[in-house]
Design an enzyme around this catalytic site. Sequence first.
Site, mmCIF file in Angstrom:
data_model
loop_
_atom_site.group_PDB
_atom_site.id
_atom_site.type_symbol
_atom_site.label_atom_id
_atom_site.label_comp_id
_atom_site.label_asym_id
_atom_site.label_seq_id
_atom_site.Cartn_x
_atom_site.Cartn_y
_atom_site.Cartn_z
ATOM 1 N N CYS A 2 -23.351 8.870 46.806
ATOM 2 C CA CYS A 2 -22.903 7.570 46.313
ATOM 3 C C CYS A 2 -22.129 6.857 47.412
ATOM 4 O O CYS A 2 -21.329 7.475 48.118
ATOM 5 C CB CYS A 2 -22.017 7.753 45.085
ATOM 6 S SG CYS A 2 -22.804 8.709 43.776
ATOM 7 N N SER A 26 -21.759 13.684 46.830
ATOM 8 C CA SER A 26 -20.908 13.151 47.882
ATOM 9 C C SER A 26 -20.672 11.689 47.536
ATOM 10 O O SER A 26 -21.577 11.015 47.036
ATOM 11 C CB SER A 26 -21.596 13.229 49.248
ATOM 12 O OG SER A 26 -21.901 14.553 49.577
ATOM 13 N N CYS A 27 -19.470 11.210 47.775
ATOM 14 C CA CYS A 27 -19.158 9.799 47.524
ATOM 15 C C CYS A 27 -18.327 9.313 48.702
ATOM 16 O O CYS A 27 -17.270 9.872 48.992
ATOM 17 C CB CYS A 27 -18.397 9.637 46.216
ATOM 18 S SG CYS A 27 -18.150 7.918 45.733
ATOM 19 N N VAL A 28 -18.835 8.305 49.382
ATOM 20 C CA VAL A 28 -18.164 7.808 50.574
ATOM 21 C C VAL A 28 -17.994 6.293 50.513
ATOM 22 O O VAL A 28 -18.769 5.593 49.868
ATOM 23 C CB VAL A 28 -18.933 8.191 51.860
ATOM 24 C CG1 VAL A 28 -19.000 9.694 52.020
ATOM 25 C CG2 VAL A 28 -20.332 7.603 51.857
#
Length: 122
Positions: free
Chosen positions: A75, A101-103
């Site tokens: 994401c 994963s969220c960045v």
Amino acid sequence: MQVISTDKAPGAIGPYSQAFITGGLVITSGQIPVDPATGAVAEGIAEQAEQSCLNVKAILEAAGSCMDKVVKTTCFLADMGDFAAFNEVYAKHFTSRPARSCVAVKTLPKNVLCEIEAIAEI
């Protein structure tokens, strides 16, 4: 490998495919919150997260999969200040709680607030 394409999600706006099936998995391209029927982008993170999730869902279904079979998402958020509001919408759609994963990124296509890509079992 098999290319997946559906008109129930936004068409690719570059040299890529909506998704591929390979090795028993469907791998989607990142889905931004463009309404495939109108080309419009809603205002606000909750509305944009909802549309991005619906776009991922449409592609997975076109590939013969579903949201419950997602094993990994990545994401992208334009602002980590939207993290909690994004998570609230995301949790309604990704109920199997896939790895994620969220960045935060500087800018997303069309200046949207979020983008989601997924990998799911067929």
